[in-house]
Design a protein around this motif. Sequence first.
Motif, PDB file in Angstrom:
ATOM      1  N   LEU A  61       4.886   7.253  -0.397  1.00  9.57           N
ATOM      2  CA  LEU A  61       4.498   6.432   0.754  1.00  9.57           C
ATOM      3  C   LEU A  61       3.818   7.356   1.747  1.00  9.57           C
ATOM      4  O   LEU A  61       4.318   8.459   2.013  1.00  9.57           O
ATOM      5  CB  LEU A  61       5.725   5.825   1.435  1.00  9.57           C
ATOM      6  CG  LEU A  61       6.473   4.707   0.728  1.00  9.57           C
ATOM      7  CD1 LEU A  61       7.707   4.327   1.530  1.00  9.57           C
ATOM      8  CD2 LEU A  61       5.575   3.498   0.547  1.00  9.57           C
ATOM      9  N   ARG A 110       1.622   7.426   5.516  1.00 13.12           N
ATOM     10  CA  ARG A 110       0.998   6.745   6.649  1.00 13.12           C
ATOM     11  C   ARG A 110      -0.184   7.581   7.115  1.00 13.12           C
ATOM     12  O   ARG A 110      -0.072   8.796   7.269  1.00 13.12           O
ATOM     13  CB  ARG A 110       1.972   6.596   7.818  1.00 13.12           C
ATOM     14  CG  ARG A 110       1.360   5.725   8.928  1.00 13.12           C
ATOM     15  CD  ARG A 110       2.211   5.722  10.168  1.00 13.12           C
ATOM     16  NE  ARG A 110       2.247   7.036  10.775  1.00 13.12           N
ATOM     17  CZ  ARG A 110       3.222   7.453  11.574  1.00 13.12           C
ATOM     18  NH1 ARG A 110       4.239   6.668  11.833  1.00 13.12           N
ATOM     19  NH2 ARG A 110       3.218   8.661  12.093  1.00 13.12           N
ATOM     20  N   SER A 165       7.790   5.422   9.641  1.00 16.52           N
ATOM     21  CA  SER A 165       7.213   4.077   9.557  1.00 16.52           C
ATOM     22  C   SER A 165       8.135   3.090   8.842  1.00 16.52           C
ATOM     23  O   SER A 165       7.884   1.885   8.850  1.00 16.52           O
ATOM     24  CB  SER A 165       5.883   4.121   8.815  1.00 16.52           C
ATOM     25  OG  SER A 165       5.134   5.204   9.249  1.00 16.52           O
ATOM     26  N   ARG A 207      -2.445  -2.356   6.037  1.00 11.96           N
ATOM     27  CA  ARG A 207      -2.633  -1.845   7.396  1.00 11.96           C
ATOM     28  C   ARG A 207      -2.252  -2.905   8.414  1.00 11.96           C
ATOM     29  O   ARG A 207      -2.177  -4.092   8.099  1.00 11.96           O
ATOM     30  CB  ARG A 207      -4.078  -1.399   7.580  1.00 11.96           C
ATOM     31  CG  ARG A 207      -5.044  -2.551   7.365  1.00 11.96           C
ATOM     32  CD  ARG A 207      -6.448  -2.050   7.242  1.00 11.96           C
ATOM     33  NE  ARG A 207      -7.332  -3.183   7.039  1.00 11.96           N
ATOM     34  CZ  ARG A 207      -8.620  -3.073   6.841  1.00 11.96           C
ATOM     35  NH1 ARG A 207      -9.198  -1.888   6.793  1.00 11.96           N
ATOM     36  NH2 ARG A 207      -9.351  -4.151   6.679  1.00 11.96           N
ATOM     37  N   GLN A 220      -4.033   2.301  11.734  1.00 11.79           N
ATOM     38  CA  GLN A 220      -3.063   2.933  10.854  1.00 11.79           C
ATOM     39  C   GLN A 220      -2.929   2.138   9.569  1.00 11.79           C
ATOM     40  O   GLN A 220      -3.036   0.914   9.586  1.00 11.79           O
ATOM     41  CB  GLN A 220      -1.691   2.931  11.519  1.00 11.79           C
ATOM     42  CG  GLN A 220      -1.433   4.171  12.317  1.00 11.79           C
ATOM     43  CD  GLN A 220      -0.024   4.142  12.879  1.00 11.79           C
ATOM     44  OE1 GLN A 220       0.592   3.091  12.990  1.00 11.79           O
ATOM     45  NE2 GLN A 220       0.456   5.297  13.240  1.00 11.79           N
ATOM     46  N   ILE A 265      -0.638   2.078   5.612  1.00 10.03           N
ATOM     47  CA  ILE A 265       0.358   2.676   4.725  1.00 10.03           C
ATOM     48  C   ILE A 265      -0.238   2.645   3.323  1.00 10.03           C
ATOM     49  O   ILE A 265      -0.590   1.583   2.807  1.00 10.03           O
ATOM     50  CB  ILE A 265       1.669   1.863   4.722  1.00 10.03           C
ATOM     51  CG1 ILE A 265       2.356   1.924   6.083  1.00 10.03           C
ATOM     52  CG2 ILE A 265       2.593   2.366   3.623  1.00 10.03           C
ATOM     53  CD1 ILE A 265       3.168   3.164   6.357  1.00 10.03           C
ATOM     54  N   THR A 295       0.420   3.252  -0.588  1.00  8.57           N
ATOM     55  CA  THR A 295       1.522   3.356  -1.538  1.00  8.57           C
ATOM     56  C   THR A 295       0.924   3.779  -2.869  1.00  8.57           C
ATOM     57  O   THR A 295       0.021   3.117  -3.395  1.00  8.57           O
ATOM     58  CB  THR A 295       2.225   1.999  -1.701  1.00  8.57           C
ATOM     59  OG1 THR A 295       2.323   1.401  -0.410  1.00  8.57           O
ATOM     60  CG2 THR A 295       3.591   2.136  -2.285  1.00  8.57           C
ATOM     61  N   PHE A 354       5.376  -2.708   8.007  1.00  5.56           N
ATOM     62  CA  PHE A 354       4.090  -2.697   7.300  1.00  5.56           C
ATOM     63  C   PHE A 354       4.172  -3.537   6.027  1.00  5.56           C
ATOM     64  O   PHE A 354       5.120  -3.385   5.246  1.00  5.56           O
ATOM     65  CB  PHE A 354       3.721  -1.268   6.893  1.00  5.56           C
ATOM     66  CG  PHE A 354       3.241  -0.413   8.033  1.00  5.56           C
ATOM     67  CD1 PHE A 354       1.882  -0.317   8.329  1.00  5.56           C
ATOM     68  CD2 PHE A 354       4.140   0.296   8.814  1.00  5.56           C
ATOM     69  CE1 PHE A 354       1.445   0.462   9.389  1.00  5.56           C
ATOM     70  CE2 PHE A 354       3.707   1.080   9.863  1.00  5.56           C
ATOM     71  CZ  PHE A 354       2.353   1.164  10.154  1.00  5.56           C
TER      72      PHE A 354
END
Length: 599
Positions: free
Chosen positions: A529, A531, A490, A560, A566, A568, A570, A517
Motif C-alpha cells: 500500500l 500513499r 492513511s 484517490r 493524494q 493510494i 495498491t 480511501f
Amino acid sequence: MAVSSSSLILSPPSLTKSHLTSLSLSWKQLPRNLSLPRHHRRRAPPIFAVVVSMNSKPTILVAEKLGDAGLDLLKSFANVDCSYNLSPEELCTKISLCDALIVRSGTKVSREVFESSGGRLKVVGRAGVGIDNVDLAAATEHGCLVVNAPTANTVAAAEHGIALLTAMARNVAQADASIKAGKWQRNKYVGVSLVGKTLAVMGFGKVGTEVARRAKGLGMNIIAHDPYAPADRAHAIGVDLVSFDEAIATADFITLHMPLTPATSKILNDENFAKMKKGVRIVNVARGGVIDEDALVRALDAGIVAQAALDVFTVEPPPKDSKLVNHENVTVTPHLGASTTEAQEGVAIEIAEAVVGALRGELAATAVNAPMVPSEVLIELKPYVTLAEKLGRLAVQLVAGGSGVKTVKVTYTSARAPDDLDTRLLRAMVTKGLIEPISSVFVNLVNADFTAKQRGIRISEERVILDGSPQKPLEAIRVQIANVESRFASAISELGEIKVEGQVKDGIPRLTKVGDFGVDVSLEGNIILCRQVDQPGMIGLVGSILGEENVNVSFMSVGRTVPRKQAIMTIGVDEKPSKEALKKIGDIPAVEEFVFLAL
Ligand SMILES: NC(=O)C1=CN([C@@H]2O[C@H](COP(=O)(O)OP(=O)(O)OC[C@H]3O[C@@H](n4cnc5c(N)ncnc54)[C@H](O)[C@@H]3O)[C@@H](O)[C@H]2O)C=CC1
Ligand SMILES: O=C(O)C(=O)COP(=O)(O)O
C-alpha cells in the motif's frame, strides 16, 4: 437501513477449569445454530463430528507419559493403552485400534498415522502447548479433532527459564561436571550477578509475563518486546515495552518466549547478534527455530554472546556432535520446560477432560482444528470466510508496534435478517486473521472467542441491515481497530481507528477501503500500500523497481480522493520484495508513505 450491535468479548480472563467447562458446546447442536439458510436447516450433517459408538468402550492410546490423575480420568471412561517409545511403524500399526491418541512433543503424529488409522482415530490430544509435532492438515482431512492443553504448563516453563538464567549466570552445570570429574576449579567458574542487570523478555505472552514477574524479584531491570502485547498490561507489572532493536541492544540477558512463526523463525541471526551488547547472555525455553543455531555458535566464538542456556532445539534431540550443544559456554536441557510433577498433573487433567469430552461429542474450548460448519453453509460463506480472515490479517499488520490490539469492531452489511446470518464463523475468521500472524495459537470457530478473550481483545459486532432481497449473504465486511497507531497513517479513518473494508465480487474477496480511501483489489498474495501525490508516471516508476528485482506484480490499482492531490496505490506482488527495493519505492519523492503486507 438499520443498525444493531452486540458486544462479545469481555474483560481479560482469569482462566479456571469452570471457564473451560462452561465454554464447551455440544457438537450436535452446532449445525442448527449456525448461519444455515432456512431451507437447509436440519438437513445438513456436520462436516466434522466425533461419532464413537457408545455400545463399547472407546480405546485411548497414551503414547507418552501422562500424569496419574489424567490417566484415572481416561480409565473411568475408556480402555487405556499406555505404550511409550513406539517406533513410527508400531504407532501406525496400533492406531487402527484406537479412537483417541494422547501425546506430548516427542511423538510425531504424521499423515501416515492418520492414514493408518482407517478412519477410527477421532481425537488427538496434545498434553501441552505446541502442536508442531501433529500434522494438523492431515488431522482435519481425516476428520480428526486435535485438542491441546495451553495453560497448565505456563508456570513450569517460566520457572525453567529462571532456572536456566540463574544456572547459566553461575556456571552451575559446568561446575557440577567439573567437580564430578575430580576437579576443584573455583577461579574458573566465577559467575556474573543478576541484580541490577537488564533482562529483555522477547514475547510477553503467558510464559514471558511469568518470567518477567519472577525476574523482577531477583532485582533485575525488565524490558520486553512484543509488538502485540498491550503496554498497560506490561506497565502494570513494571515492565517497559520497547522495540526489537532497543531490546536486544540494551539487554545484558535476553530470554525468548515468542512462538515459532514465519516472522520469528531465526529471528536471532548474525545481523541481530551484531547489534547486541558484547557479553550478552541468552535463554531459550520457547522453540529452537527462533534462533539461527549456526549464527549463535559464531556469536559465542566471537564473544558477542558470553553464554547461552537452551531447553529447545531446531531438531530434537539435537545431533550428538552439535557444536552448539557441546560449546563450553552453553548450558542445555532436553526440552524440560513443562516437566514438573505439578505441570504434568495439570496438563494430564486438562487434556484428559478435553479428550473424553470430545469422544462424548462435546466441543473442547481448546480444540485447535474444527471446521464445524455444515457443508451448505460453508459453500455459501466460503469467499466471505476468506474475506473475513484476510481483513483481520491486514488490519493487525497495519498496527504499529507497541500499540496492543484491544478493541476491534466488525461491521457486516447485509440484506439478510439477523436470524438468517449467524456471524460466528465470520467473527471467528476475523479473530483468526488478527491473532494467528502474531502467535502460535490456531484459531477456529471453536476457540476464537476463547482465544480473543484470553488475550484481552474485545470484539464487538455491528449489523447494517440493507433494504432489498437477500441475494447474497453479505454486501461488505468492515474491520476497525481502535486506540492504536498505524504503520500506514492513511489506514486511520476520520474516527481515528484503523479501518479496512472488503466485499466479495464474482466470488473473489476484494479489499475495497483502507482508512477513508476507496481501493479495489483482490485479496491474494502480498500487497504494497502506497500513499503518493496523485501524478502521472507513478505506476511505471514503482513497476520498474519491482521488475528489476524480478518481483511479479499481479495487479495495481490507484484510488484517490481528489485528482492530482493524494492517491493510494495498491500493488499485488507474488514475492516479497527485498529491503532495498522497498527502500527505493519509499525514496520516490512523490511517495508519502508505504507498507508491505503479507496476506
Ligand atoms: N520449553 C517448553 O517445554 C515449553 C515451551 N513453550 C513455548 O513457549 C512459547 C510461549 O508460550 P506461551 O507464552 O504459552 O504463548 P503465548 O501465545 O501466550 O505468548 C506468545 C507471545 O509472543 C508474542 N509474539 C508474537 N510474535 C512476536 C514477535 N515477532 N516478537 C515478539 N513477540 C511476539 C505474542 O504476541 C504473545 O504475546 C511457545 O513457543 C511455546 O511453544 C511453552 C510451554 C513449555
Ligand atoms: O507445551 C509445550 O509447548 C512444550 O514445549 C512442552 O512439551 P512437552 O509436553 O514437555 O513435550
